[in-house]
Design an enzyme around this catalytic site. Sequence first.
Site, PDB file in Angstrom:
ATOM      1  N   GLU A  99       7.232  13.520  18.795  1.00 42.15           N
ATOM      2  CA  GLU A  99       7.831  13.531  17.459  1.00 42.15           C
ATOM      3  C   GLU A  99       7.151  14.605  16.605  1.00 42.15           C
ATOM      4  O   GLU A  99       5.932  14.605  16.461  1.00 42.15           O
ATOM      5  CB  GLU A  99       7.655  12.163  16.773  1.00 42.15           C
ATOM      6  CG  GLU A  99       8.353  12.104  15.422  1.00 42.15           C
ATOM      7  CD  GLU A  99       8.063  10.826  14.636  1.00 42.15           C
ATOM      8  OE1 GLU A  99       6.921  10.341  14.669  1.00 42.15           O
ATOM      9  OE2 GLU A  99       8.994  10.320  13.985  1.00 42.15           O
ATOM     10  N   GLU A 154       8.033  -0.535  12.021  1.00 39.63           N
ATOM     11  CA  GLU A 154       9.116   0.473  11.990  1.00 39.63           C
ATOM     12  C   GLU A 154       8.437   1.812  12.234  1.00 39.63           C
ATOM     13  O   GLU A 154       7.785   2.350  11.333  1.00 39.63           O
ATOM     14  CB  GLU A 154       9.770   0.503  10.598  1.00 39.63           C
ATOM     15  CG  GLU A 154      10.606  -0.697  10.258  1.00 39.63           C
ATOM     16  CD  GLU A 154      11.990  -0.636  10.862  1.00 39.63           C
ATOM     17  OE1 GLU A 154      12.387   0.439  11.353  1.00 39.63           O
ATOM     18  OE2 GLU A 154      12.659  -1.667  10.856  1.00 39.63           O
ATOM     19  N   CYS A 198      12.288   9.335  10.336  1.00 37.79           N
ATOM     20  CA  CYS A 198      12.093   8.689  11.636  1.00 37.79           C
ATOM     21  C   CYS A 198      13.352   8.817  12.478  1.00 37.79           C
ATOM     22  O   CYS A 198      13.298   8.901  13.684  1.00 37.79           O
ATOM     23  CB  CYS A 198      11.723   7.231  11.431  1.00 37.79           C
ATOM     24  SG  CYS A 198      12.893   6.380  10.355  1.00 37.79           S
ATOM     25  N   LYS A 203       0.843  -1.198   0.000  1.00 34.41           N
ATOM     26  CA  LYS A 203       0.000   0.000   0.000  1.00 34.41           C
ATOM     27  C   LYS A 203       0.876   1.244   0.000  1.00 34.41           C
ATOM     28  O   LYS A 203       1.724   1.416   0.870  1.00 34.41           O
ATOM     29  CB  LYS A 203      -0.909   0.026   1.240  1.00 34.41           C
ATOM     30  CG  LYS A 203      -1.835   1.217   1.215  1.00 34.41           C
ATOM     31  CD  LYS A 203      -2.162   1.696   2.611  1.00 34.41           C
ATOM     32  CE  LYS A 203      -2.851   3.027   2.601  1.00 34.41           C
ATOM     33  NZ  LYS A 203      -2.038   4.136   2.052  1.00 34.41           N
TER      34      LYS A 203
END
Length: 483
Positions: free
Chosen positions: A387, A251, A286, A176
């Site tokens: 974050e 992840e 990330c 996807k």
Amino acid sequence: MDYEFGDRLMAIGGQMVPASSGEWIVSLNPATEEPIGRAPAGTADDVHRAVAAAEKAQPEWAAKSIWERGALLRKVAAEIRARADEVRKIEAADSGNTIANLNGDMHKASNHFEYFAGLATEMKGETVPATPRGLHMTVREPYGVVGRIVPFNHPFMFAAANIAAPLVAGNAVILKSPETSPLTASIVGEVCNKVLPPGVVNIVSGYGIPVGDAIARHPKVRRIGFTGSIRTGLAIQRAAAETGVKHVSLELGGKNPLIICEDADLEMAVTGAVAGMNFAWAGQSCGSTSRILVHESLYDRAVEMAKAKLEAIRVGDPLDPAAQMGPVNSAAHYQRVMGHIATGRVDGAKLVTGGDRPKGEIFKRGYWVAPTLFANVTMDHRIGREEVFGPVMSFFKWNDFDAAVEIANATEYGLTASIYTRDIGRALGAAKRFQSGVVAVNHTTMHFIGLPFGGYKNSGVGGEECLDELLSYTQTKSIHIAL
Ligand code: NAD
């Protein structure tokens, strides 16, 4: 309406197809907010068709020798290299990532096929002398149909690199693509349709719900590899668990600390900190080194040096080879990043530079955020804990090393951590104490093919880019033979 990059179709069962609903996602260039192309808004039905095609194709794919599979996957790598310039252009316009830096993504996308193809003989079993008159051994087998769901920050690289290990292991794949930069994953579908048997790779575009959710829930998809946010990772674990016992690897995000000790080479440390932020991706990595913990003796100089470096970053059109940073990825993400910056201000962190759009005519439209630095940040500030996934660095001050390591570990994340020091004992001690899956000493490069990249705590489960990733797309069977 005709768009510059046209309609980019999905790959299902060897065909390039629109969504079963006939609906489209119009993709905007984040630098201009202009529509540049469309991708199908896939449906749960499209996922079911893709899984059926994958199920049909997989046994024959797994029955090929590792050499045949490897040879075909090397051809995929070659096709990707051949189309790299075309991909970079579309990707820069579709994602906002700067075109010069997209070279690295193109290499990584094709290298992964070659690397994993070369590792195929490492999918070894074992023999164990469990009984004197028996032969007891293990073999590794594919799961069958694997689902992979990827985020927006490296749309093409993830769409390509993330299918390599499952394919080498003999699985068929449903991938996807991200809904905000969906155009280039379609090229992965075109390349795979050209080189591989139909149905071995299926690319479905669309929103998280219904497409990602339908992949996670499909009873025939027993192995899911996800890259994205913690919130979605948790949703995928829940959805998967409702329909079967599945192997889900994750992840996820990071709020990555970098400690600068009093004995560090400060120029090297600040250069590393700024490089580690990945401004070429507008800080949307990330692994971005977003929390810089500086010893008080160097603090003011470190902040000044970082401010100068951030102000020197050439922010501009991602298609300009001289641009060092483009806009953030989408309108929604721009709002999120600006929201984080607002909390930094409200909570009392000191805004040193940035915090708004850069000045200039081209920045009036588009999702631009100037490189931003907050100083005097503490763990009481949300900007120091959450974050941002944008071009925002937070500088903390410390005078006690143990307390600095505690701050480094004091978030729900555990992806990467770095330390700059000339003291080897301190470096190794910190490396052991960091609750992170990846640690760097005196630099901030985190990806080395062959070594696991993956998180501790809520940053994820399962290392990638290494042998572990390949093996994780196999399941182990024990066979006991009486002689
Ligand atoms: P996201 O979680 O919002 O979306 C990721 C993907 O999941 C998209 O394709 C999305 O459509 C899909 N999705 C959304 N809801 C879903 C659902 N309910 N079920 C199934 N799929 C669903 O993440 P994002 O905003 O695209 O990416 C940013 C995040 O990704 C950050 O947290 C970043 O740190 C993380 N990330 C991690 C790594 C890593 O290697 N650890 C790499 C890149 C990005």
